[in-house]
Write an enzyme that holds these catalytic residues in place. Structure first.
Site, PDB file in Angstrom:
ATOM      1  N   HIS A   1      40.692  47.666  55.810  1.00 30.01           N
ATOM      2  CA  HIS A   1      41.246  46.331  55.510  1.00 30.01           C
ATOM      3  C   HIS A   1      42.285  45.937  56.572  1.00 30.01           C
ATOM      4  CE1 HIS A   1      40.358  47.548  51.091  1.00 30.01           C
ATOM      5  NE2 HIS A   1      39.410  46.721  51.468  1.00 30.01           N
TER       6      HIS A   1
ATOM      7  N   LYS B   1      37.562  44.406  35.963  1.00 24.64           N
ATOM      8  CA  LYS B   1      37.634  45.627  36.751  1.00 24.64           C
ATOM      9  C   LYS B   1      38.862  46.362  36.210  1.00 24.64           C
ATOM     10  CE  LYS B   1      35.703  44.043  41.113  1.00 24.64           C
ATOM     11  NZ  LYS B   1      35.820  44.028  42.565  1.00 24.64           N
TER      12      LYS B   1
ATOM     13  N   ARG C   1      30.732  46.493  56.207  1.00 22.52           N
ATOM     14  CA  ARG C   1      30.620  47.877  56.671  1.00 22.52           C
ATOM     15  C   ARG C   1      29.169  48.264  56.921  1.00 22.52           C
ATOM     16  NH1 ARG C   1      34.108  49.880  51.715  1.00 22.52           N
ATOM     17  NH2 ARG C   1      33.010  48.040  50.976  1.00 22.52           N
TER      18      ARG C   1
ATOM     19  N   SER D   1      38.076  51.854  49.169  1.00 25.66           N
ATOM     20  CA  SER D   1      39.198  52.083  48.245  1.00 25.66           C
ATOM     21  C   SER D   1      38.806  53.111  47.192  1.00 25.66           C
ATOM     22  CB  SER D   1      39.604  50.773  47.562  1.00 25.66           C
ATOM     23  OG  SER D   1      40.016  49.825  48.507  1.00 25.66           O
TER      24      SER D   1
END
Ligand code: ADP
Length: 162
Positions: free
Chosen positions: A17, A41, A90, A128
């Protein structure tokens, strides 16, 4: 003045990030890194904790601001008076999800342009969730996250948190 937003969970912020926000800050006059706090979440860090860690990490970057929102990204973009949305890519797996999101957002807010920055190869495996898993199991994540995040995770899990 070209302003952009870079929204994400950032639970927690990683070096991937950081690389994206650093590169975005060279392309736009101002970039707001916005923590998305949508319920549903179950994050490890609160929105406030995530913001604090981002602020500590980007404090030397004068044109980067830190914000947060709940709800739709398009509504946040409109309220921020920006039509530029930054996302990082990614791998192909990111692309599939990101393409759908970008197309949906474009339907909801036609002026909005999603700009993708490709992850640097050395950061492309960092996520993460992997970072949280390693830290939870007592591993060293210092090569994956900015130092404020590393310290936070060490303390958090040293206190016996799950
Ligand atoms: P979200 O839950 O919104 O996908 P993340 O915090 O996981 O939030 O990611 C925010 C954005 O940063 C996404 O566009 C994601 O693809 C990108 N990103 C995540 N990890 C990396 C990385 N290692 N390198 C580059 N971009 C990344």
């Amino acid at each position: 003045m070209a302003r952009a937003i870079y929204p994400g969970s950032f639970d927690p912020m990683t070096l991937g990030h950081l690389d994206i926000i650093r590169r975005a800050s060279r392309l736009f006059d101002k970039v707001v890194m916005a923590v998305v706090g949508n319920p549903g979440k179950s994050p490890l860090l609160s929105v406030e904790e995530r913001k604090k860690l981002i602020q500590a990490t980007v404090k030397g970057m004068p044109n980067v601001e830190v914000g947060s929102f709940e709800g739709l990204t398009v509504d946040y973009a409109k309220a921020s008076e920006t039509t530029i949305l930054i996302r990082g890519l990614r791998a192909i797996s990111d692309f599939e999800a990101e393409l759908g999101m970008a197309q949906t957002n474009k339907e909801l807010f036609p002026e909005l342009e999603t700009i993708f920055l490709m992850s640097k190869a050395e950061y492309s495996f960092i996520s993460s969730s992997t970072v949280k898993e390693i830290a939870r199991l007592g591993g060293d994540v210092s090569q994956f996250v900015p130092e404020p995040v590393n310290l936070y995770l060490k303390e958090h899990f040293a206190r016996g948190a799950k």
